[in-house]
Design an enzyme around this catalytic site. Structure first.
Site, PDB file in Angstrom:
ATOM      1  N   HIS A 152       0.820  -1.213   0.000  1.00  0.00           N
ATOM      2  CA  HIS A 152       0.000   0.000   0.000  1.00  0.00           C
ATOM      3  C   HIS A 152       0.857   1.267   0.000  1.00  0.00           C
ATOM      4  O   HIS A 152       0.303   2.370  -0.045  1.00  0.00           O
ATOM      5  CB  HIS A 152      -0.926   0.029   1.215  1.00  0.00           C
ATOM      6  N   CYS A 153       2.165   1.113   0.058  1.00  0.00           N
ATOM      7  CA  CYS A 153       3.046   2.282   0.089  1.00  0.00           C
ATOM      8  C   CYS A 153       3.599   2.560  -1.296  1.00  0.00           C
ATOM      9  O   CYS A 153       4.080   1.646  -1.978  1.00  0.00           O
ATOM     10  CB  CYS A 153       4.188   2.058   1.083  1.00  0.00           C
TER      11      CYS A 153
END
Length: 363
Positions: A152-153
Site C-alpha cells: 500500500h506504500c
C-alpha cells in the site's frame, strides 16, 4: 551511477535464499496489539521452520536495514522527511503521518525516536530484506523474504501499515544494478489491492502487474487500478474451489502474456477464512495450494521468483506460512542445491537475450 549500498553484498552459498532478521518483529509496550496485525508473526514463522529442521540461524540470510539513500531509489525526500520530526513545528504533521500509516492512534503522543526504533526501523529492515531477496532470486532461482510485502506504500505516500515501498524498491534495484533484468511481473495475491506498487509503476511498461483481491475492501484505489494489466476482483466470502481455479488459470495466463526476468509474489495470508480485514474464506490448505500453484508456474516458465509474506491478521497465519514453505520444500519447489543449478541455467538464458533497459551491475 547507482549509489553505494550494503544490500547487494554477496551471500555465502551455504545460506538458503531465505531472508530474515529478528529485528523484523515489533514490540512496542503493547501498543502493537491495538492493530489486528500480528507484529511478531515473522519470528514465529522462522521458529516453526527451525523446529522442522529446514533452517538454522546460520543458514538464513540476515536482513540489513535499508538506509535513507536506499529508500531514495523510489521514495521522495519529502515523504521520508515526513516520517521524521526535525523541529517542534513539524511534530504535529509527523505524528499524524506515522499514526495514520501504522493505524495505531496513540502513536500521535509518542516521541519520534521511540517510534523510529520500535516501528519504523523494523519496517526498514524488512524493506532491506526484500531488496536483498530480489538479488538472491536472480542468483538462485528463488528467494523468500519472511517479511515485507508493503504493497500500500508508494513513492510519496504510506498507508495500511505500509511505510516503505519494498516491492517497488526491489524491482528498481534490479533494473538499475543487474544486467539482463529489464522486465518484472508482480503477482499480488494479498486480499487487498496493491495500490502502492501500482501507483509507482503506472507509466512503466517494464512492470506487468497481476492483482487478485476482494473488490469491496480497502483501499479501493480507482486511479491505481489503471496500472493493473491482469485484474481479478473477488466477492465477499470467496472459497477454495473458485479461488484456486481462478488463481491457477489467471497466473498461467499472466505469465504467458509477458516473458519477465523476475516474478515478485506478494503472498498475503489475509485471504484466510475469518480474517478480520480480508473478507474471504480460504482454508489453510487453500493457502498452501495457492503458493504451490504460483511456484510451479514460475518454475514451468523458468522465471526466478521472489516471495514476500505481506498481510495476514490472525495468530494462526504464522503456522500456515511455515507449513506452506515446508510443503514447497517437500515437493522440490524450493531446494538449495536444485535452485542454484536452475538459476545458473536461467542466467545463461537471460544473458543470451538482448537486455533493453538494464545497466551493468555495480555494488
Amino acid at each position: 551511477m547507482p549509489h553505494k549500498t550494503e544490500l547487494y553484498e554477496d551471500v555465502p552459498p551455504t545460506c538458503w535464499p531465505i531472508v530474515y532478521s529478528p529485528d523484523y518483529n515489533i514490540t512496542f509496550m503493547g501498543l502493537e496489539k491495538l492493530h489486528p496485525f500480528d507484529a511478531g508473526k515473522w519470528g514465529k514463522v522462522v521458529n516453526f521452520l527451525k523446529e522442522a529442521k529446514l533452517i538454522t540461524d546460520d543458514s538464513v540470510v540476515r536482513a540489513r536495514e535499508a538506509t535513507e539513500e536506499d529508500l531514495l531509489v523510489v521514495h521522495t525526500r519529502q515523504y521520508l522527511n515526513r516520517l521524521k520530526k526535525h523541529t517542534m513545528e513539524s511534530f504535529e504533521e509527523w505524528s499524524f503521518v506515522v499514526a495514520t500509516i501504522t493505524e495505531i492512534p496513540p502513536v500521535l503522543f509518542l516521541p519520534n525516536f521511540l517510534v523510529q526504533r520500535k516501528v519504523l526501523r523494523p519496517l526498514r529492515t524488512q524493506t532491506g530484506g526484500t531488496i536483498m531477496a530480489g538479488k538472491l532470486a536472480i542468483e538462485r532461482g528463488w528467494a523468500i523474504n519472511i517479511g515485507g510485502g508493503f504493497h500500500h506504500c508508494s513513492s510519496d505516500k504510506g498507508g495500511g501499515f505500509c511505510a516503505y515501498a519494498d516491492i517497488s524498491l526491489a524491482i528498481k534495484f534490479l533494473f538499475e544494478r543487474l544486467e539482463g533484468v529489464s522486465k518484472a511481473t508482480i503477482i499480488d495475491l494479498d486480499a487487498h489491492q496493491g495500490n502502492g506498487h501500482e501507483r509507482d509503476f503506472m507509466e512503466d511498461r517494464r512492470v506487468y502487474i497481476m492483482d487478485v483481491y476482494n473488490r469491496y475492501i480497502y483501499p479501493g484505489d480507482g486511479f491505481a487500478k489503471r496500472a493493473i494489466r491482469w485484474k481479478v476482483e473477488l466477492d465477499w466470502g470467496t472459497e477454495d474451489g473458485e479461488y484456486l481455479q481462478k488463481v491457477k488459470a489467471h497466473v498461467e495466463s499472466a505469465l504467458n502474456e509477458v516473458k519477465s526476468d523476475i516474478v515478485v509474489y506478494n503472498a498475503g495470508t489475509d485471504i484466510l477464512d475469518g480474517d478480520p480485514l480480508g473478507g474471504l474464506a480460504i482454508s489453510p490448505q487453500g493457502i498452501i495450494d495457492r503458493d504451490e500453484i504460483v511456484f510451479r508456474a514460475a518454475r514451468k516458465h523458468k522465471i526466478p521468483i521472489l516471495m514476500v509474506t505481506s498481510g495476514g491478521y490472525q495468530k494462526r497465519t504464522a503456522r500456515i506460512i511455515a507449513d506452506s514453505l515446508l510443503n514447497l520444500h517437500s515437493i522440490g519447489l524450493i531446494d538449495k542445491e536444485l535452485a542454484t543449478g536452475e538459476a545458473r541455467d536461467a542466467q545463461v538464458e537471460m544473458m543470451s537475450r538482448e537486455p533493453k533497459d538494464a545497466r551493468p551491475a555495480r555494488h
